[in-house]
Design a protein around this motif. Sequence first.
Motif, PDB file in Angstrom:
ATOM      1  N   ALA A  10       0.829  -1.204   0.000  1.00 49.76           N
ATOM      2  CA  ALA A  10       0.000   0.000   0.000  1.00 49.76           C
ATOM      3  C   ALA A  10       0.865   1.255   0.000  1.00 49.76           C
ATOM      4  O   ALA A  10       0.590   2.213  -0.747  1.00 49.76           O
ATOM      5  CB  ALA A  10      -0.933  -0.005   1.209  1.00 49.76           C
ATOM      6  N   LEU A  11       1.910   1.277   0.801  1.00 51.40           N
ATOM      7  CA  LEU A  11       2.784   2.446   0.843  1.00 51.40           C
ATOM      8  C   LEU A  11       3.562   2.621  -0.459  1.00 51.40           C
ATOM      9  O   LEU A  11       3.769   3.753  -0.917  1.00 51.40           O
ATOM     10  CB  LEU A  11       3.737   2.357   2.032  1.00 51.40           C
ATOM     11  CG  LEU A  11       3.084   2.521   3.412  1.00 51.40           C
ATOM     12  CD1 LEU A  11       4.113   2.329   4.514  1.00 51.40           C
ATOM     13  CD2 LEU A  11       2.410   3.873   3.540  1.00 51.40           C
ATOM     14  N   LEU A  14       1.168   4.064  -2.946  1.00 54.45           N
ATOM     15  CA  LEU A  14       0.892   5.437  -2.561  1.00 54.45           C
ATOM     16  C   LEU A  14       2.007   6.356  -3.053  1.00 54.45           C
ATOM     17  O   LEU A  14       1.737   7.420  -3.622  1.00 54.45           O
ATOM     18  CB  LEU A  14       0.750   5.529  -1.041  1.00 54.45           C
ATOM     19  CG  LEU A  14       0.479   6.906  -0.464  1.00 54.45           C
ATOM     20  CD1 LEU A  14      -0.573   6.795   0.616  1.00 54.45           C
ATOM     21  CD2 LEU A  14       1.739   7.499   0.130  1.00 54.45           C
ATOM     22  N   MET A  42      -3.442   9.213  -4.468  1.00 52.29           N
ATOM     23  CA  MET A  42      -2.685   8.565  -3.402  1.00 52.29           C
ATOM     24  C   MET A  42      -3.586   7.630  -2.585  1.00 52.29           C
ATOM     25  O   MET A  42      -3.179   6.522  -2.228  1.00 52.29           O
ATOM     26  CB  MET A  42      -2.039   9.613  -2.497  1.00 52.29           C
ATOM     27  CG  MET A  42      -0.883  10.337  -3.153  1.00 52.29           C
ATOM     28  SD  MET A  42      -0.291  11.778  -2.238  1.00 52.29           S
ATOM     29  CE  MET A  42       0.142  11.073  -0.668  1.00 52.29           C
ATOM     30  N   PHE A  46      -3.135   3.606  -2.265  1.00 50.33           N
ATOM     31  CA  PHE A  46      -3.051   2.933  -0.971  1.00 50.33           C
ATOM     32  C   PHE A  46      -4.065   1.800  -0.878  1.00 50.33           C
ATOM     33  O   PHE A  46      -3.736   0.691  -0.471  1.00 50.33           O
ATOM     34  CB  PHE A  46      -3.270   3.940   0.167  1.00 50.33           C
ATOM     35  CG  PHE A  46      -3.051   3.358   1.531  1.00 50.33           C
ATOM     36  CD1 PHE A  46      -1.785   3.328   2.075  1.00 50.33           C
ATOM     37  CD2 PHE A  46      -4.095   2.835   2.263  1.00 50.33           C
ATOM     38  CE1 PHE A  46      -1.568   2.787   3.342  1.00 50.33           C
ATOM     39  CE2 PHE A  46      -3.902   2.290   3.508  1.00 50.33           C
ATOM     40  CZ  PHE A  46      -2.626   2.263   4.052  1.00 50.33           C
ATOM     41  N   TRP A  50      -3.359  -2.225  -0.664  1.00 52.38           N
ATOM     42  CA  TRP A  50      -3.817  -2.981   0.491  1.00 52.38           C
ATOM     43  C   TRP A  50      -4.710  -4.147   0.072  1.00 52.38           C
ATOM     44  O   TRP A  50      -4.527  -5.274   0.539  1.00 52.38           O
ATOM     45  CB  TRP A  50      -4.582  -2.054   1.435  1.00 52.38           C
ATOM     46  CG  TRP A  50      -4.931  -2.678   2.739  1.00 52.38           C
ATOM     47  CD1 TRP A  50      -6.042  -3.414   3.021  1.00 52.38           C
ATOM     48  CD2 TRP A  50      -4.161  -2.647   3.934  1.00 52.38           C
ATOM     49  NE1 TRP A  50      -6.019  -3.822   4.325  1.00 52.38           N
ATOM     50  CE2 TRP A  50      -4.875  -3.356   4.913  1.00 52.38           C
ATOM     51  CE3 TRP A  50      -2.949  -2.061   4.275  1.00 52.38           C
ATOM     52  CZ2 TRP A  50      -4.409  -3.512   6.209  1.00 52.38           C
ATOM     53  CZ3 TRP A  50      -2.493  -2.218   5.572  1.00 52.38           C
ATOM     54  CH2 TRP A  50      -3.216  -2.941   6.522  1.00 52.38           C
ATOM     55  N   THR A  75      -4.302   0.288 -10.163  1.00 51.92           N
ATOM     56  CA  THR A  75      -4.226   1.653  -9.652  1.00 51.92           C
ATOM     57  C   THR A  75      -4.465   2.660 -10.766  1.00 51.92           C
ATOM     58  O   THR A  75      -5.238   3.613 -10.597  1.00 51.92           O
ATOM     59  CB  THR A  75      -2.856   1.908  -8.992  1.00 51.92           C
ATOM     60  OG1 THR A  75      -2.673   0.974  -7.932  1.00 51.92           O
ATOM     61  CG2 THR A  75      -2.755   3.316  -8.451  1.00 51.92           C
TER      62      THR A  75
END
Length: 146
Positions: A10-11, A14, A42, A46, A50, A75
């Motif tokens: 997730a990070l 992001l 963002m 994330f 996740w 994404t």
Amino acid sequence: MPSAPRLVSALCLLVVAFLVSSMIINNGEEGKDYGWFTYANMLIGFLVGWKVMGKRVGRGWTSAVNNGLTGMAATVFWCLFAQGCNEMFRLAMRHRYDGPFEALISIFEISVEYSKLLLTPEILWTLAIGALIAGLAAEEAGRRWR
């Protein structure tokens, strides 16, 4: 269930969403107000990291690369869809559509127009390298913190 691979993926997504959003803003129109563009992308990055990438960790290094590419593609898709919806609502409030179906179809037309902004070499390289790093980092986190 929270886990280290979910958080790492997730990070990573992001950060890539932030970088690509910044590149799009820098390559975009002068003086255009992008509003919540970067923050929305963002958040989507994330959530996709996740939900999509985080649960597919632990299947090997080849799967990790594929997982990163899948997460990045998801994404990009959801960011384009969200930005298309946002622009459609903005235009709908100005009565630019004759009916609801025209407005719904315009979401996809606007998303295709926005996808053309991604077709610069530096953005494509950022997406590809970010996908590889995200997939491999999530796999490493899965192996290290079980």
